[in-house]
Write a protein that holds these residues in place. Sequence first.
Motif, PDB file in Angstrom:
ATOM      1  N   GLU A   1      -9.055  -8.044   2.657  1.00 53.85           N
ATOM      2  CA  GLU A   1      -8.632  -7.129   3.741  1.00 53.85           C
ATOM      3  C   GLU A   1      -8.517  -5.710   3.199  1.00 53.85           C
ATOM      4  N   ALA A   2      -8.915  -4.712   3.998  1.00 55.51           N
ATOM      5  CA  ALA A   2      -8.692  -3.315   3.581  1.00 55.51           C
ATOM      6  C   ALA A   2      -7.187  -3.052   3.568  1.00 55.51           C
ATOM      7  N   PRO A   3      -6.712  -2.211   2.636  1.00 58.40           N
ATOM      8  CA  PRO A   3      -5.260  -1.946   2.622  1.00 58.40           C
ATOM      9  C   PRO A   3      -4.809  -1.335   3.943  1.00 58.40           C
ATOM     10  N   VAL A   4      -3.568  -1.632   4.285  1.00 59.56           N
ATOM     11  CA  VAL A   4      -3.005  -1.063   5.518  1.00 59.56           C
ATOM     12  C   VAL A   4      -2.754   0.434   5.296  1.00 59.56           C
ATOM     13  N   GLN A   5      -3.135   1.226   6.277  1.00 57.70           N
ATOM     14  CA  GLN A   5      -2.912   2.671   6.183  1.00 57.70           C
ATOM     15  C   GLN A   5      -1.594   2.987   6.902  1.00 57.70           C
ATOM     16  N   LEU A   6      -0.581   3.304   6.095  1.00 58.69           N
ATOM     17  CA  LEU A   6       0.709   3.675   6.696  1.00 58.69           C
ATOM     18  C   LEU A   6       0.681   5.171   6.968  1.00 58.69           C
ATOM     19  N   VAL A   7       0.901   5.550   8.209  1.00 56.62           N
ATOM     20  CA  VAL A   7       0.951   6.992   8.516  1.00 56.62           C
ATOM     21  C   VAL A   7       2.408   7.335   8.781  1.00 56.62           C
ATOM     22  N   TRP A   8       2.965   8.151   7.894  1.00 59.53           N
ATOM     23  CA  TRP A   8       4.388   8.481   7.954  1.00 59.53           C
ATOM     24  C   TRP A   8       4.542   9.810   8.682  1.00 59.53           C
ATOM     25  N   PHE A   9       5.093   9.736   9.906  1.00 61.52           N
ATOM     26  CA  PHE A   9       5.310  10.953  10.698  1.00 61.52           C
ATOM     27  C   PHE A   9       6.644  11.572  10.304  1.00 61.52           C
ATOM     28  N   LYS A  10       6.614  12.886  10.083  1.00 61.02           N
ATOM     29  CA  LYS A  10       7.873  13.576   9.759  1.00 61.02           C
ATOM     30  C   LYS A  10       8.012  14.765  10.712  1.00 61.02           C
ATOM     31  N   ARG A  11       7.608  15.957  10.241  1.00 59.80           N
ATOM     32  CA  ARG A  11       7.658  17.128  11.148  1.00 59.80           C
ATOM     33  C   ARG A  11       6.261  17.374  11.703  1.00 59.80           C
ATOM     34  N   ASP A  12       5.647  16.345  12.240  1.00 62.85           N
ATOM     35  CA  ASP A  12       4.266  16.438  12.732  1.00 62.85           C
ATOM     36  C   ASP A  12       4.076  15.419  13.847  1.00 62.85           C
ATOM     37  N   LEU A  13       4.910  15.533  14.902  1.00 63.38           N
ATOM     38  CA  LEU A  13       5.036  14.452  15.887  1.00 63.38           C
ATOM     39  C   LEU A  13       3.964  14.558  16.981  1.00 63.38           C
TER      40      LEU A  13
ATOM     41  N   THR B   1       5.818  -2.861   2.829  1.00 63.61           N
ATOM     42  CA  THR B   1       4.785  -3.398   1.936  1.00 63.61           C
ATOM     43  C   THR B   1       5.005  -4.893   1.696  1.00 63.61           C
ATOM     44  N   ALA B   2       6.287  -5.315   1.693  1.00 69.09           N
ATOM     45  CA  ALA B   2       6.551  -6.753   1.530  1.00 69.09           C
ATOM     46  C   ALA B   2       5.978  -7.526   2.731  1.00 69.09           C
ATOM     47  N   ALA B   3       6.099  -6.928   3.926  1.00 70.92           N
ATOM     48  CA  ALA B   3       5.643  -7.647   5.133  1.00 70.92           C
ATOM     49  C   ALA B   3       4.139  -7.570   5.321  1.00 70.92           C
ATOM     50  N   LEU B   4       3.530  -6.463   4.899  1.00 67.30           N
ATOM     51  CA  LEU B   4       2.126  -6.235   5.274  1.00 67.30           C
ATOM     52  C   LEU B   4       1.135  -6.339   4.121  1.00 67.30           C
ATOM     53  N   GLY B   5       1.633  -6.415   2.894  1.00 68.42           N
ATOM     54  CA  GLY B   5       0.710  -6.498   1.756  1.00 68.42           C
ATOM     55  C   GLY B   5       0.260  -5.108   1.324  1.00 68.42           C
ATOM     56  N   PRO B   6      -0.893  -5.017   0.605  1.00 65.46           N
ATOM     57  CA  PRO B   6      -1.301  -3.739   0.014  1.00 65.46           C
ATOM     58  C   PRO B   6      -1.426  -2.630   1.066  1.00 65.46           C
TER      59      PRO B   6
ATOM     60  N   ALA C   1      -8.017   2.792  16.737  1.00 64.57           N
ATOM     61  CA  ALA C   1      -7.925   1.904  15.561  1.00 64.57           C
ATOM     62  C   ALA C   1      -7.075   0.695  15.955  1.00 64.57           C
ATOM     63  N   ARG C   2      -6.892  -0.210  14.983  1.00 63.71           N
ATOM     64  CA  ARG C   2      -6.058  -1.381  15.293  1.00 63.71           C
ATOM     65  C   ARG C   2      -4.893  -1.446  14.301  1.00 63.71           C
ATOM     66  N   PRO C   3      -3.772  -2.028  14.746  1.00 62.55           N
ATOM     67  CA  PRO C   3      -2.639  -2.166  13.820  1.00 62.55           C
ATOM     68  C   PRO C   3      -2.839  -3.373  12.914  1.00 62.55           C
ATOM     69  N   PRO C   4      -2.101  -3.463  11.808  1.00 61.89           N
ATOM     70  CA  PRO C   4      -2.225  -4.633  10.917  1.00 61.89           C
ATOM     71  C   PRO C   4      -1.540  -5.840  11.555  1.00 61.89           C
ATOM     72  N   SER C   5      -1.998  -7.025  11.210  1.00 64.35           N
ATOM     73  CA  SER C   5      -1.294  -8.199  11.745  1.00 64.35           C
ATOM     74  C   SER C   5       0.073  -8.269  11.067  1.00 64.35           C
ATOM     75  N   GLY C   6       1.034  -8.770  11.793  1.00 59.59           N
ATOM     76  CA  GLY C   6       2.372  -8.970  11.217  1.00 59.59           C
ATOM     77  C   GLY C   6       3.305  -7.779  11.393  1.00 59.59           C
ATOM     78  N   TRP C   7       2.834  -6.663  11.938  1.00 56.96           N
ATOM     79  CA  TRP C   7       3.721  -5.494  12.035  1.00 56.96           C
ATOM     80  C   TRP C   7       4.889  -5.770  12.981  1.00 56.96           C
ATOM     81  N   GLN C   8       4.689  -6.713  13.945  1.00 54.01           N
ATOM     82  CA  GLN C   8       5.776  -6.977  14.908  1.00 54.01           C
ATOM     83  C   GLN C   8       7.017  -7.573  14.237  1.00 54.01           C
TER      84      GLN C   8
END
Length: 517
Positions: free
Chosen positions: A3-15, A89-94, A162-169
């Motif tokens: 699986e390709a690594p999950v791309q976490l996009v962290w929103f801060k002051r860029d909503l 990362t524990a829930a979603l892997g790399p 795009a699609r979300p990773p499985s298990g994010w729920q």
Amino acid sequence: MAEAPVQLVWFKRDLRCHDHLPLAEACALGPVLPLYVIEPSLWQQPDSAQRHWDFIAESLEALAHALAELGLPLCVLEGEAVEVLEWVTAALGPCALRSHQETGNAWSFERDRTVAEWCRRRGVPWHQARQQGVIRGLGHRRGWATQWEALMAEPLAVPRPARPPSGWQELPSLPRARWRAKRLGVGREPCPGRQAGGRPAGLDVWHAFLAGRGVRFHRDIGSPDRARRAGSRLSPHLAWGTLSLREVVQGLRRARGERRDDPEWSRALAALESRLHWHCHFIQKLESAPDLEHRTLHPALRGLRETPAPERLVAWCEGRTGVPLVDACMVSLRETGWLNFRMRAMLVSFATFGLGLPWRDPALHLARLFVDYEPGIHYPQVQMQAGLTGTNALRVYNPLKQAEERDPEGHFVARWLPALAGLPPTWRHRPWALPVAERTVLGFHPGRDYPLPVHDFESEARRWKREFHAARRAPEARAASEALLERLASRRPARRAGAPAASPQLSLFSDSDKETP
Ligand SMILES: Cc1cc2nc3c(=O)[nH]c(=O)nc-3n(C[C@H](O)[C@H](O)[C@H](O)COP(=O)(O)OP(=O)(O)OC[C@H]3O[C@@H](n4cnc5c(N)ncnc54)[C@H](O)[C@@H]3O)c2cc1C
């Protein structure tokens, strides 16, 4: 195939989704999880306020809506950043982490270092994109303006579905219905006149400005009343990133081109464009000299005016100084979360020169009241208006003179200080001087119906001006000024081909306290 690594996009002051490079890159690569983290220790900082969160919560709702159109959820998690990244990362892997660079306060700088260290240990790549013309760790300003131009001219980054990773729920995301109601245990002063958060609200503000409101920008932004309409009012949207600076600059330049034959619009839009330069010009100062959040910038001025005066501070914070324009500004700021530039400058000038207060408590109080709180603009501006840069002309705003120029009929004061509304305009700004004979006729008694001035602010200001001038003249002070100019002053940018006449230019902190008439 792995699986390709999950791309976490962290929103801060860029909503926002639009012109969001980390999101656009993530969507091109693999399963994407957009994240917003409610960090308890961020909200315990003395510059945090519930009104900031209220604006953010509305912006998150709009962001969730825009993400849903791309096929993505918005996961809002509560915990310290590293703790949250561990769960994810524990829930979603790399995973790979993507965000915009942030020039925030000292706390967010430290938090970013902790996150970088965690990423290094866990082997998680952290890609940080620039969203403003600010350069990380810059030690001088050579070439700065040119790179700003180049960044603003780049195409906007538009993400594709795009699609979300499985298990994010499985992650403990705060339900959307609870975002607005969330209380963060910080100052909860109500702010009924606050600007609404969210990208659609930001676009409405911007489009209304271009459609007509903005034509008097250059004429009216000095007036505490008229600036509410004539100013762009983009500040909270730029501060929390519901609009990108680049999209605003590009839209502005298109409008300048279309209206180049209209002298009023040309002046108005040129004046706004110069302020969009100042936006990054100031944030760069905090990026290059982060200690100016806590420490007086000019070494020769440290130690001056540092004796606390708690009663005067409380009177200033509560809008009870007895000087009507100052008090009206504070009350209107409390109620609406916004004030025009000149009145912000006057509030700081009055607190520091007029009341002799050390600058840091007033800076924090204003940070909590400004819905558009942007540390990189705020602290350098406070230091400049408090006379602490040591390199600008010493500008001290006398509230009585400002009142004559900016609120001659006392409408602003009457609106925010009802106790003074019944006085004839002549006395609204100097109620203490109301002749005794008129007091009974008007049923107004200074000291009973409105406070007498808490301090002789004019002689206090004269004293500090003398002391500051003397400190700045010392030879070591001049050498320190040269070093500061080299490190923090900006240079004139090259003129774009075919561009209208350049906006007034920047030197260290200067110009931005002058408004076009
Ligand atoms: C003591 C003090 C503290 C301030 N703190 C903040 C703050 O926390 N956040 C903030 O956004 N602005 C701050 N400002 C700058 C300025 O007052 C506000 O940006 C402006 O009043 C916001 O209204 P507007 O969006 O209608 O601005 P406009 O005049 O329409 O300007 C458009 C944008 O340009 C930028 N800008 C405008 N003036 C300045 C300036 N002098 N320096 C840097 N950028 C500027 C802002 O992003 C603003 O939204 C401060 C000014 C002072 C004197």
